[in-house]
Design a protein around this motif. Structure first.
Motif, PDB file in Angstrom:
ATOM      1  N   ASP A 101      -6.379  17.261  -7.373  1.00  0.00           N
ATOM      2  CA  ASP A 101      -7.041  16.779  -8.688  1.00  0.00           C
ATOM      3  C   ASP A 101      -5.686  16.683  -9.886  1.00  0.00           C
ATOM      4  N   SER A 103      -5.959  15.613 -12.759  1.00  0.00           N
ATOM      5  CA  SER A 103      -6.438  16.089 -14.055  1.00  0.00           C
ATOM      6  C   SER A 103      -6.079  17.476 -14.216  1.00  0.00           C
ATOM      7  N   LYS A 135      -2.421   8.278  -6.630  1.00  0.00           N
ATOM      8  CA  LYS A 135      -3.408   8.007  -7.441  1.00  0.00           C
ATOM      9  C   LYS A 135      -3.006   7.651  -8.840  1.00  0.00           C
ATOM     10  N   GLU A 136      -3.433   6.706  -9.323  1.00  0.00           N
ATOM     11  CA  GLU A 136      -2.945   5.872 -10.565  1.00  0.00           C
ATOM     12  C   GLU A 136      -4.164   6.004 -11.652  1.00  0.00           C
ATOM     13  N   GLN A 137      -3.622   6.600 -13.043  1.00  0.00           N
ATOM     14  CA  GLN A 137      -4.759   6.549 -14.053  1.00  0.00           C
ATOM     15  C   GLN A 137      -3.753   6.485 -15.259  1.00  0.00           C
ATOM     16  N   GLU A 138      -4.685   6.067 -16.519  1.00  0.00           N
ATOM     17  CA  GLU A 138      -4.007   5.982 -17.861  1.00  0.00           C
ATOM     18  C   GLU A 138      -4.824   7.068 -18.391  1.00  0.00           C
ATOM     19  N   GLU A 139      -4.024   7.777 -19.608  1.00  0.00           N
ATOM     20  CA  GLU A 139      -4.548   8.798 -20.251  1.00  0.00           C
ATOM     21  C   GLU A 139      -3.695   9.200 -21.648  1.00  0.00           C
ATOM     22  N   LYS A 143       0.631   6.451 -18.674  1.00  0.00           N
ATOM     23  CA  LYS A 143       0.464   5.861 -17.310  1.00  0.00           C
ATOM     24  C   LYS A 143       0.832   7.217 -16.194  1.00  0.00           C
ATOM     25  N   TYR A 145       1.105   8.760 -12.226  1.00  0.00           N
ATOM     26  CA  TYR A 145       1.130   8.565 -10.885  1.00  0.00           C
ATOM     27  C   TYR A 145       1.127   9.791 -10.334  1.00  0.00           C
TER      28      TYR A 145
END
Length: 432
Positions: A101, A103, A135-139, A143, A145
């Motif tokens: 995870d 996060s 996993k790639e996400q923006e927060e 950005k 990875y």
């Protein structure tokens, strides 16, 4: 009531209780190894003092592996390991999920591994470092990875416990339901296997020596016969290479010397039998002859006998004669030499090597092998398959690589730095 039940289950599944049970089981099994098994109670009464005999009788130490104590300890240890394993699996699964995870890792205080150039290709970089699932996400304007690996390492401890469980169950099965018997003889003998329908026909027995006369290998050639004297299996058995048939295994267990013994009283033959090295023969009212040792090639040096070679060059048997339990004669005698005592004469003839074969059937062998495999796999996962993760964050033109490992964080950082150095060197080579 529920709280007491829960506490009892926790104690039953605890490592402390497991170690206590393992220690008690080891002590009990050790007693079974040191004390001869399967004899009548009169045997122990005659050979041990009253206190030791009382302990042997009450704790069933004359039949350890069939006793209620051994079965109960094994059952409790099995339950302990089972509950301990079942308790660990949900925890390992939860840790495995958390490790994947991103996060959760973002909330940690990470160790910065390296600041990277703005032109870095994150996915390619992570893959080059051995991290495949990215996993790639923006927060919050950044950005991210993320990739983790070796999460199966959390299950290492559970596999070790499960493997130990299989081994203990296999050991108990082998002792409670297994079979073991010994036979001995010389080539040409038919050796019935006790409490089975099989007979071993001993075809040949040989010992292979090295140049210095040390033993390289023992080899027995046998045929396995059923009740109808049909050959079920034919082959050789040697040390570490047993002969298998119908779930049984025939092991080369040992060897020794035997001679033919004739005892006469006032010239009349009263006993003719094989005499194996280490055996005793009782005759008359109170006489016992012991075949203590054998020297194929006798040499005496400084008053001490030893054999120069393992071959029959100057064979001598060391015997001891007892009367009323006391030693009255001790000497060496060659084949055909007459030993006289009172009205009796004793003669030993034709020394020959005999073989000792062990016949075993162990229903737990497969489970023991599986348990050993699970333990090795668990130890590998625990010590060499440590969970690791990498976190690459792009923010305001700045690229930062973070990372961590459950164990050996410094070693992991050194590994990543080394890989990055190789990558950088490779880029420089391509630009040249």
């Amino acid at each position: 009531m529920k709280k007491k039940t829960s506490s009892a289950l926790r104690f039953l599944a605890s490592m402390k209780f497991g170690m206590l049970l393992l220690g008690l089981l080891a002590l009990y099994a050790t007693a079974g190894t040191l004390i001869p098994q399967g004899q009548t109670l009169s045997y122990y009464r005659e050979n041990y003092d009253s206190t030791v005999f009382f302990i042997i009788e009450k704790l069933k130490l004359y039949k350890v592996y069939e006793s209620i104590y051994f079965i109960s300890l094994t059952a409790l240890l099995t339950l302990n390991l089972l509950f301990c394993t079942l308790r660990r699996i949900p925890s390992a699964r939860a840790q495995c999920q958390k490790e994947g995870d991103a996060s959760l890792h973002l909330k940690k205080n990470h160790q910065i591994i390296k600041e990277l150039n703005e032109g870095t290709h994150p996915k390619e970089l992570l893959k080059s470092l051995g991290f495949r699932k990215i996993k790639e996400q923006e927060e919050q304007g950044q950005k991210i990875y993320f990739s983790s690996r070796r999460r199966a390492g959390y299950f290492g401890s559970s596999l070790v416990h499960l493997g130990l469980l299989f081994i203990i169950v296999a050991f108990a099965l082998g002792k409670i339901m297994g079979y073991e018997s010994f036979v001995r003889g010389i080539p040409g003998d038919l050796l019935p296997v006790e409490n089975t329908s099989y007979t071993l026909s001993l075809q040949d027995f040989d010992i292979f020596y090295r140049e210095d006369y040390s033993i390289q290998q023992y080899l027995s050639s046998v045929e396995v016969l059923d009740e109808g004297e049909t050959v079920k299996k034919r082959g050789d058995t040697s040390v570490n290479h047993p002969l298998s048939f119908e779930g049984y295994r025939v092991y080369q267990y040992g060897t020794g010397w035997m001679m033919d013994l004739i005892i006469r009283k006032q010239g009349e033959e009263i006993l003719r039998d094989r005499f194996y090295q280490g055996d005793f023969k009782t005759f008359g009212e109170n006489l016992v002859l012991e075949f203590r040792s054998f020297y194929p090639d006798l040499v005496v040096s400084e008053g001490m006998p030893y054999t120069k070679t393992p071959f029959l060059n100057r064979p001598r048997a060391l015997y001891v004669l007892y009367e009323d339990g006391l030693s009255v004669d001790m000497n060496v005698a060659g084949p055909g030499q007459t030993i006289s005592y009172g009205d009796y004469t004793m003669e030993l003839y034709e020394p020959r090597l005999y073989t000792v074969l062990q016949v075993v059937k162990d229903p737990g062998a497969v489970y023991a092998g599986l348990g050993g495999f699970l333990m090795l796999a668990g130890l590998f996962l625990t010590f060499y398959y440590v969970p690791q993760y990498l976190l690459l964050i792009e923010k305001e033109g700045r690229v930062t690589l973070y990372g961590g490992a459950v164990k050996n964080q410094e070693t992991f950082s050194m590994y990543i730095h080394e890989k990055l150095s190789v990558e950088s060197a490779g880029d420089l080579d391509e630009s040249d």
